[in-house]
Scaffold this motif. Structure first.
Motif, short mmCIF file in Angstrom:
data_model
loop_
_atom_site.label_atom_id
_atom_site.label_comp_id
_atom_site.label_asym_id
_atom_site.label_seq_id
_atom_site.Cartn_x
_atom_site.Cartn_y
_atom_site.Cartn_z
N ALA A 1 37.61 51.37 50.65
CA ALA A 1 38.05 51.80 51.99
C ALA A 1 37.48 53.18 52.34
O ALA A 1 36.98 53.39 53.45
CB ALA A 1 39.57 51.82 52.06
N ILE B 1 35.89 41.45 59.14
CA ILE B 1 37.20 41.67 58.51
C ILE B 1 37.59 40.48 57.65
O ILE B 1 38.02 40.63 56.50
CB ILE B 1 38.26 41.96 59.58
N PHE C 1 35.14 47.11 64.71
CA PHE C 1 35.94 46.09 64.04
C PHE C 1 35.61 44.71 64.59
O PHE C 1 35.82 44.42 65.77
CB PHE C 1 37.42 46.40 64.19
N SER D 1 37.65 40.64 53.56
CA SER D 1 38.98 40.42 52.97
C SER D 1 38.96 39.24 52.01
O SER D 1 39.56 39.30 50.92
CB SER D 1 40.01 40.18 54.08
N LEU E 1 41.29 48.18 52.20
CA LEU E 1 42.75 48.34 52.24
C LEU E 1 43.44 47.05 51.80
O LEU E 1 44.44 47.08 51.07
CB LEU E 1 43.19 48.73 53.66
N PHE E 2 42.90 45.92 52.25
CA PHE E 2 43.46 44.63 51.82
C PHE E 2 43.31 44.47 50.31
O PHE E 2 44.22 43.98 49.63
CB PHE E 2 42.74 43.50 52.56
N GLY F 1 33.53 48.92 59.55
CA GLY F 1 34.86 48.47 59.94
C GLY F 1 35.40 47.43 58.99
O GLY F 1 36.58 47.47 58.58
N LEU G 1 36.27 49.04 55.56
CA LEU G 1 37.53 49.79 55.61
C LEU G 1 38.73 48.86 55.51
O LEU G 1 39.61 49.04 54.64
CB LEU G 1 37.60 50.61 56.89
N VAL G 2 38.77 47.84 56.37
CA VAL G 2 39.92 46.92 56.37
C VAL G 2 39.95 46.10 55.09
O VAL G 2 41.01 45.91 54.47
CB VAL G 2 39.87 46.01 57.60
#
Length: 474
Positions: free
Chosen positions: A307, A260, A255, A264, A131-132, A124, A127-128
Motif C-alpha cells: 500500500a 482494484i 481508481f 485484490s 490494504l486488502f 490506485g 494502494l487498495v
C-alpha cells in the motif's frame, strides 16, 4: 553448512541474534545480490509495456529511473517492516521483501501502450489491493483450505506462462523493434544467449553465492558482450541526480474497478505465497513451524508495504522465495542480517544514478535473464503440482482452468463484447484460471477412483511426488 565463526548453532537459530559485523554485512549483501535482478525487472517490464522510458533521449526516461529507484527503496522499507516490525506488523523474521512478478500479468493489460499517464491506475489498484492484503492477515489461516497445491501450482505456472512471451520479445530486440530488420537479429540473440548459457552454467556447476547469484552474473556477462558490441549507451547516467527522495503521488492516483479487483484477487495468491515463505524460513533456519503470530505479522507487513509503495510510485511487494533458500543454505536465521541488506536497498533507492545505470542494460540482455526467470516460474508451478493426486476430478479442474485461462489470454478478441473492465480481468490469463480452479475445487465432489484417471488419460497418468520448492521470483 554455516561457518562456526559466525556463532553457535543455538545462536544461528535465533532470529534476534546479531552476528559479528564483519560477518553480518557480507551476509546482508548476499541477500541483496540474490534478489536484486528479480526486484528491479518488473519495473522495467511495466515501463516497456506502457511504452515509455527506454532510451536516454526519451522524454519519459526519468520516469523509468524513478520507478526502478522506488523498487529498491520500498523493497528495503517493506523488508524493515518484516525484520524490525511495528506493533502487529511484521513477522520479526529474516524475510526479504521485493517487487512481485505475480502482479505483472494484471498490470500489463492495464497500461499496455498507454504511456506514463496510465501508471496512475496501477497506483490506485496497488494502494487498495495492499490494504486488502493487510486485512487478509486477520484470517489468512482460515482461507488456506481454498488454495491447495492444485490451485497454487496452477496459478504459479500461469504467471510464468503469461510472461514467457515478454522474455522472447525482449531477447529479440524489444516490442518497439517488432517489424524492423533489427528484431530477431543474430546479434540480439547472441547477447541473450550469453546470459542464458552463463546463468545455467553457474546454476548447475557452481556452488554457494555463485549459484545463488547466477542470474545476476549472467546478466553482467551479457552486458559485457553488449558493451563490446556497442549496444550500451551511458547518455542518461550523467544527467541523473546523485540523490533524490521519494516523491509522494509521483504518478498520481486513479481508481479503476478493473485494477482494484485484479490487485485484490492477486493479494490472495501473494498472501498464501508469503505463508509458505514464512514456513520455509522457520523450518530451514530454525527447524520449527511458524507461529500464527509470525504468519499474521508477515501478511500485515506484505499488505502495508504494498500500500505504501503505491503512494510513492513503486510496484507491489511480497516475500522473496530465493532468499528463503539462502537462509536454508547459510543456516543463519538472524533478522538483523536481513536488516543490513534492507539498508543497502534503501540507500541504493535514494541514488538515481544507480537506477540510471540499471536502465543502460540493453533489452536483449534483460531478455536472456527473464527467459530463465519466467521459465523457472513455470517450473516452480509444475513442482508444486507434483504434490497433487491426479485423479479424474483434479485433472478436469486443471484442464478447464488452464484451457480457459491461457486461451483467453492468447485470444483476447474472443471477449470483445464484454465491458472493458471485465475484458481486462478475463484476458489476464491468471485471474480466470485461478477463479475457475478455486470454484471447481470447492464445488466438485472428491473423486478417489484411479480407474477414472486412466479413463481420462489413456493409462498414462502417474502419481508424482516431489519436493515443494516454491520459487516464483527466481
Amino acid at each position: 553448512m554455516a561457518d562456526a565463526s559466525i556463532g553457535t548453532p543455538e545462536q544461528l537459530r535465533d532470529p534476534n541474534y546479531t552476528p559479528p559485523l564483519a560477518k553480518a554485512i557480507p551476509l546482508g549483501i548476499q541477500h541483496v545480490l540474490a534478489m536484486f535482478v528479480s526486484n528491479v525487472t518488473p519495473a522495467i517490464i511495466v515501463c516497456g509495456a506502457a511504452g515509455f522510458g527506454f532510451g536516454s533521449n526519451s522524454p519519459d526516461f526519468p520516469e523509468m529511473i524513478y520507478m526502478i529507484q522506488m523498487s529498491m527503496f520500498f523493497a528495503g522499507v517493506a523488508t524493515l517492516f518484516q525484520t524490525i516490525g511495528i506493533g502487529p506488523v511484521g513477522a520479526k523474521l529474516p524475510i526479504v521483501q521485493g517487487t512481485s512478478f505475480a502482479f505483472i500479468p494484471i498490470m500489463i493489460p492495464l497500461v499496455a501502450g498507454k504511456g506514463v499517464d496510465a501508471v496512475a491506475v496501477l497506483m490506485g489498484g496497488i494502494l487498495v489491493g495492499g490494504l486488502f492484503h493487510a486485512v487478509l492477515g486477520l484470517f489468512i489461516g482460515k482461507i488456506r483450505f481454498a488454495l491447495p497445491p492444485l490451485v497454487t501450482g496452477l496459478v504459479v505456472m500461469m504467471i510464468g506462462l503469461a510472461l514467457v512471451q515478454v522474455g522472447i520479445q525482449y531477447a529479440a530486440g524489444g516490442v518497439p523493434a517488432i517489424g524492423t530488420e533489427e528484431y530477431g537479429s543474430a546479434g540480439n540473440w547472441l547477447v541473450a544467449g550469453v546470459v542464458i548459457v552463463v546463468t545455467l552454467g553457474l546454476k548447475f556447476f557452481a556452488r554457494g553465492m555463485l549459484s545463488v547469484s547466477a542470474v545476476l552474473i549472467g546478466l553482467l556477462a551479457g552486458y559485457a558482450v553488449a558493451l563490446a558490441m556497442g549496444m550500451v549507451s551511458f547518455g542518461g547516467v550523467g544527467n541523473a541526480a546523485a540523490f533524490a527522495l521519494p516523491n509522494p503521488l509521483h504518478f498520481g492516483l486513479e481508481f479503476s474497478v478493473a485494477a482494484i479487483i485484479g490487485f485484490s484477487l492477486m493479494a490472495f495468491v501473494s498472501a498464501v505465497e508469503t505463508v509458505g515463505d514464512v514456513s520455509g524460513i522457520t523450518k530451514g533456519g530454525a527447524g520449527r513451524e511458524a507461529t500464527d503470530t509470525e504468519i499474521q505479522g508477515a501478511t500485515f507487513a506484505d499488505g502495508l508495504g504494498t500500500a505504501i509503495s503505491g503512494l510513492f510510485g513503486a510496484l507491489p511487494n511480497t516475500s522473496f522465495s530465493q532468499n528463503v533458500g539462502l537462509i536454508a543454505m547459510t543456516r543463519v536465521m538472524s533478522r538483523h542480517v536481513v536488516t543490513i541488506g534492507a539498508i543497502f536497498l534503501i540507500v541504493a533507492g535514494l541514488i538515481p544514478k544507480v537506477g540510471a545505470i540499471i536502465s543502460t542494460i540493453p533489452i536483449e540482455v534483460l531478455g536472456g535473464g527473464v527467459i530463465v526467470m519466467f521459465g523457472m516460474v513455470v517450473a516452480a508451478g509444475i513442482s508444486m503440482l507434483s504434490d497433487v493426486h491426479w485423479n479424474r476430478r483434479n485433472m478436469v479442474i486443471f484442464a478447464i482452468s488452464l484451457s480457459l485461462g491461457l486461451g483467453l489470454q492468447l485470444e483476447p478478441g474472443a471477449l470483445q463484447y464484454l465491458p472493458s473492465t471485465l475484458q481486462v480481468l478475463a484476458t489476464s490469463g491468471i485471474l480466470p484460471a485461478a477463479l475457475i480452479a478455486i470454484v471447481l475445487n470447492l464445488v466438485l465432489p472428491a473423486e478417489l477412483s484411479d480407474e477414472a484417471t486412466e479413463e481420462v488419460s489413456g493409462g498414462m497418468a502417474g502419481h508424482a511426488a516431489g519436493d515443494f520448492e516454491k520459487d516464483t521470483h527466481v
